[in-house]
Design a protein around this motif. Structure first.
Motif, PDB file in Angstrom:
ATOM      1  N   TYR A   1     -30.279 -18.100 -24.321  1.00  0.00           N
ATOM      2  CA  TYR A   1     -29.522 -19.282 -23.959  1.00  0.00           C
ATOM      3  C   TYR A   1     -29.536 -19.857 -25.219  1.00  0.00           C
ATOM      4  CZ  TYR A   1     -30.514 -18.733 -18.886  1.00  0.00           C
ATOM      5  OH  TYR A   1     -30.598 -18.198 -17.733  1.00  0.00           O
TER       6      TYR A   1
ATOM      7  N   VAL B   1     -30.259  -6.689 -17.659  1.00  0.00           N
ATOM      8  CA  VAL B   1     -30.891  -6.441 -16.363  1.00  0.00           C
ATOM      9  C   VAL B   1     -31.768  -5.328 -16.302  1.00  0.00           C
ATOM     10  CG1 VAL B   1     -28.993  -7.800 -15.032  1.00  0.00           C
ATOM     11  CG2 VAL B   1     -28.845  -5.197 -15.626  1.00  0.00           C
TER      12      VAL B   1
ATOM     13  N   PHE C   1     -39.880 -19.107 -19.989  1.00  0.00           N
ATOM     14  CA  PHE C   1     -38.976 -19.262 -21.166  1.00  0.00           C
ATOM     15  C   PHE C   1     -40.057 -19.277 -22.356  1.00  0.00           C
ATOM     16  CE2 PHE C   1     -34.896 -20.912 -20.315  1.00  0.00           C
ATOM     17  CZ  PHE C   1     -34.974 -20.975 -18.825  1.00  0.00           C
ATOM     18  N   GLY C   2     -39.235 -18.533 -23.561  1.00  0.00           N
ATOM     19  CA  GLY C   2     -39.936 -18.719 -24.677  1.00  0.00           C
ATOM     20  C   GLY C   2     -40.053 -20.139 -25.476  1.00  0.00           C
TER      21      GLY C   2
ATOM     22  N   SER D   1     -33.757 -12.818  -5.308  1.00  0.00           N
ATOM     23  CA  SER D   1     -33.628 -14.113  -6.277  1.00  0.00           C
ATOM     24  C   SER D   1     -34.404 -15.128  -6.097  1.00  0.00           C
ATOM     25  CB  SER D   1     -32.089 -14.611  -5.314  1.00  0.00           C
ATOM     26  OG  SER D   1     -32.494 -14.670  -4.013  1.00  0.00           O
ATOM     27  N   TYR D   2     -35.633 -15.052  -5.673  1.00  0.00           N
ATOM     28  CA  TYR D   2     -36.699 -16.187  -5.561  1.00  0.00           C
ATOM     29  C   TYR D   2     -37.520 -16.148  -6.877  1.00  0.00           C
ATOM     30  CZ  TYR D   2     -39.405 -12.156  -3.970  1.00  0.00           C
ATOM     31  OH  TYR D   2     -39.896 -11.042  -3.878  1.00  0.00           O
ATOM     32  N   ARG D   3     -37.257 -15.131  -7.667  1.00  0.00           N
ATOM     33  CA  ARG D   3     -38.056 -14.949  -9.085  1.00  0.00           C
ATOM     34  C   ARG D   3     -37.551 -16.059 -10.073  1.00  0.00           C
ATOM     35  NH1 ARG D   3     -42.452 -11.877  -7.939  1.00  0.00           N
ATOM     36  NH2 ARG D   3     -41.656  -9.986  -6.713  1.00  0.00           N
ATOM     37  N   GLU D   4     -38.544 -16.668 -10.651  1.00  0.00           N
ATOM     38  CA  GLU D   4     -38.148 -17.908 -11.627  1.00  0.00           C
ATOM     39  C   GLU D   4     -38.111 -17.046 -13.096  1.00  0.00           C
ATOM     40  OE1 GLU D   4     -41.272 -17.351 -10.175  1.00  0.00           O
ATOM     41  OE2 GLU D   4     -42.955 -18.458 -11.503  1.00  0.00           O
ATOM     42  N   GLN D   5     -37.593 -18.055 -14.099  1.00  0.00           N
ATOM     43  CA  GLN D   5     -37.415 -17.552 -15.394  1.00  0.00           C
ATOM     44  C   GLN D   5     -38.772 -18.034 -16.043  1.00  0.00           C
ATOM     45  OE1 GLN D   5     -33.384 -17.383 -17.091  1.00  0.00           O
ATOM     46  NE2 GLN D   5     -33.035 -19.017 -15.421  1.00  0.00           N
TER      47      GLN D   5
ATOM     48  N   TYR E   1     -27.137 -11.576 -21.525  1.00  0.00           N
ATOM     49  CA  TYR E   1     -28.152 -11.223 -20.768  1.00  0.00           C
ATOM     50  C   TYR E   1     -28.645  -9.583 -20.413  1.00  0.00           C
ATOM     51  CZ  TYR E   1     -25.293 -11.100 -16.742  1.00  0.00           C
ATOM     52  OH  TYR E   1     -24.510 -10.728 -15.621  1.00  0.00           O
TER      53      TYR E   1
ATOM     54  N   TYR F   1     -35.429  -8.366 -16.237  1.00  0.00           N
ATOM     55  CA  TYR F   1     -34.364  -9.149 -16.761  1.00  0.00           C
ATOM     56  C   TYR F   1     -34.748 -10.131 -17.917  1.00  0.00           C
ATOM     57  CZ  TYR F   1     -32.210  -8.372 -12.254  1.00  0.00           C
ATOM     58  OH  TYR F   1     -31.813  -7.824 -11.129  1.00  0.00           O
TER      59      TYR F   1
ATOM     60  N   LEU G   1     -25.694 -19.986 -21.195  1.00  0.00           N
ATOM     61  CA  LEU G   1     -26.173 -18.578 -21.234  1.00  0.00           C
ATOM     62  C   LEU G   1     -25.332 -17.580 -22.264  1.00  0.00           C
ATOM     63  CD1 LEU G   1     -27.907 -16.077 -20.091  1.00  0.00           C
ATOM     64  CD2 LEU G   1     -26.076 -15.811 -18.325  1.00  0.00           C
TER      65      LEU G   1
ATOM     66  N   ARG H   1     -37.349 -12.480 -16.628  1.00  0.00           N
ATOM     67  CA  ARG H   1     -37.444 -12.691 -15.189  1.00  0.00           C
ATOM     68  C   ARG H   1     -37.688 -11.459 -14.460  1.00  0.00           C
ATOM     69  NH1 ARG H   1     -32.921 -12.562 -11.915  1.00  0.00           N
ATOM     70  NH2 ARG H   1     -33.626 -13.534  -9.821  1.00  0.00           N
TER      71      ARG H   1
ATOM     72  N   PHE I   1     -33.023 -20.243 -26.906  1.00  0.00           N
ATOM     73  CA  PHE I   1     -34.200 -19.959 -25.972  1.00  0.00           C
ATOM     74  C   PHE I   1     -34.101 -18.693 -25.548  1.00  0.00           C
ATOM     75  CE2 PHE I   1     -36.918 -23.546 -25.777  1.00  0.00           C
ATOM     76  CZ  PHE I   1     -36.110 -24.529 -26.199  1.00  0.00           C
TER      77      PHE I   1
ATOM     78  N   TYR J   1     -32.787 -12.904 -20.996  1.00  0.00           N
ATOM     79  CA  TYR J   1     -31.668 -13.977 -20.947  1.00  0.00           C
ATOM     80  C   TYR J   1     -31.857 -14.390 -22.477  1.00  0.00           C
ATOM     81  CZ  TYR J   1     -31.544 -13.825 -15.856  1.00  0.00           C
ATOM     82  OH  TYR J   1     -31.404 -13.015 -14.809  1.00  0.00           O
TER      83      TYR J   1
END
Lengths: 114, 111
Positions: free
Chosen positions: A35, A50, A105-106, A99-103, A48, A31, A45, A94, A90, A33
């Motif tokens: 932003y 998948v 960020f750059g 659903s427990y996976r965090e993002q 994105y 995944y 957002l 992920r 940004f 994204y």
């Protein structure tokens, strides 16, 4: 292991010009994204993805296009920049499944459109 | 448009104070609630990801709780330190792996 990188870090555009922001990740994440961050508005957002070859619209997609030709890269394009697109952009990635996976960020790209 | 609200917008506390913030989100189509810490000139970094009603997570002096039925999460910081100064973001994960962020709570801890 660089994580998530973004190119360029800063850019100034004139109204009507076009540009592409590049996001790259080396964590084999499915995944990705894009932003935008504006004062007092948090992260919104734009688009994105998948997985490789897929993209979808987020909350504020107008004026932007994206492509995910390679799994590790997610490109954000502005075809005809407008002053309203002045923002900090940004990218995040992920891992798939759960659903427990965090993002992750750059570092962000600061774009000014004059 | 899905609404995620955080309060307060900003908070000034003294070193050693304990504090807490709130994140409110829709109680339907809930998949996860994320908390991120965002220091100035850096990128947001994940603190907690919570998925189940009643979840409680802890990392050092920072903890979080989740109530999906009423649509809120609390973040607590015990004995605040100057290095805790940052903006704390919550993000609601809904359908199709889309995220909706609150506007953040900016914490300033004075030595």
């Amino acid at each position: 292991n660089a994580g998530v990188t973004q190119t360029p870090k800063f850019r100034v555009l004139k109204t009507g010009q076009s540009m592409t922001l590049l996001c790259a990740q080396d964590m084999n994440h499915e995944y990705m994204y894009w932003y935008r961050q504006d004062p007092g508005m948090g992260l919104r957002l734009i688009h994105y993805s998948v997985g490789e070859g897929t993209t979808a619209k987020g909350e504020v997609p107008d004026g932007y296009n994206v492509s995910r030709l390679k799994k590790q890269n997610f490109l954000l394009g502005l075809e005809s920049a407008a002053p309203s697109q002045t923002s900090v952009y940004f990218c995040a990635s992920r891992a798939t499944s759960g659903s427990y996976r965090e993002q992750y960020f750059g570092p962000g790209t600061r774009l000014t459109v004059t | 448009i899905l609404n995620v609200e955080q309060s307060p917008q900003s908070l000034h506390v003294q070193e050693g104070d304990s504090t807490n913030f709130t994140c409110s989100f829709p109680s339907s189509n809930f998949y996860a609630l994320h908390w991120y810490r965002w220091e100035t000139a850096k990128s947001p970094e994940a603190l907690f990801v919570m998925t189940l009603n009643g979840d409680e997570k802890k990392k050092g002096r920072i903890s979080a709780t989740l109530n999906t039925k009423e649509g809120y999460s609390y973040l607590y910081i015990k004995g605040s330190q100057p290095e805790d100064s940052a903006t704390y973001l919550c993000a609601f994960m809904g359908n199709f792996n889309k995220f909706y962020f609150g506007s953040g709570t900016k914490l300033n801890v004075k030595p």
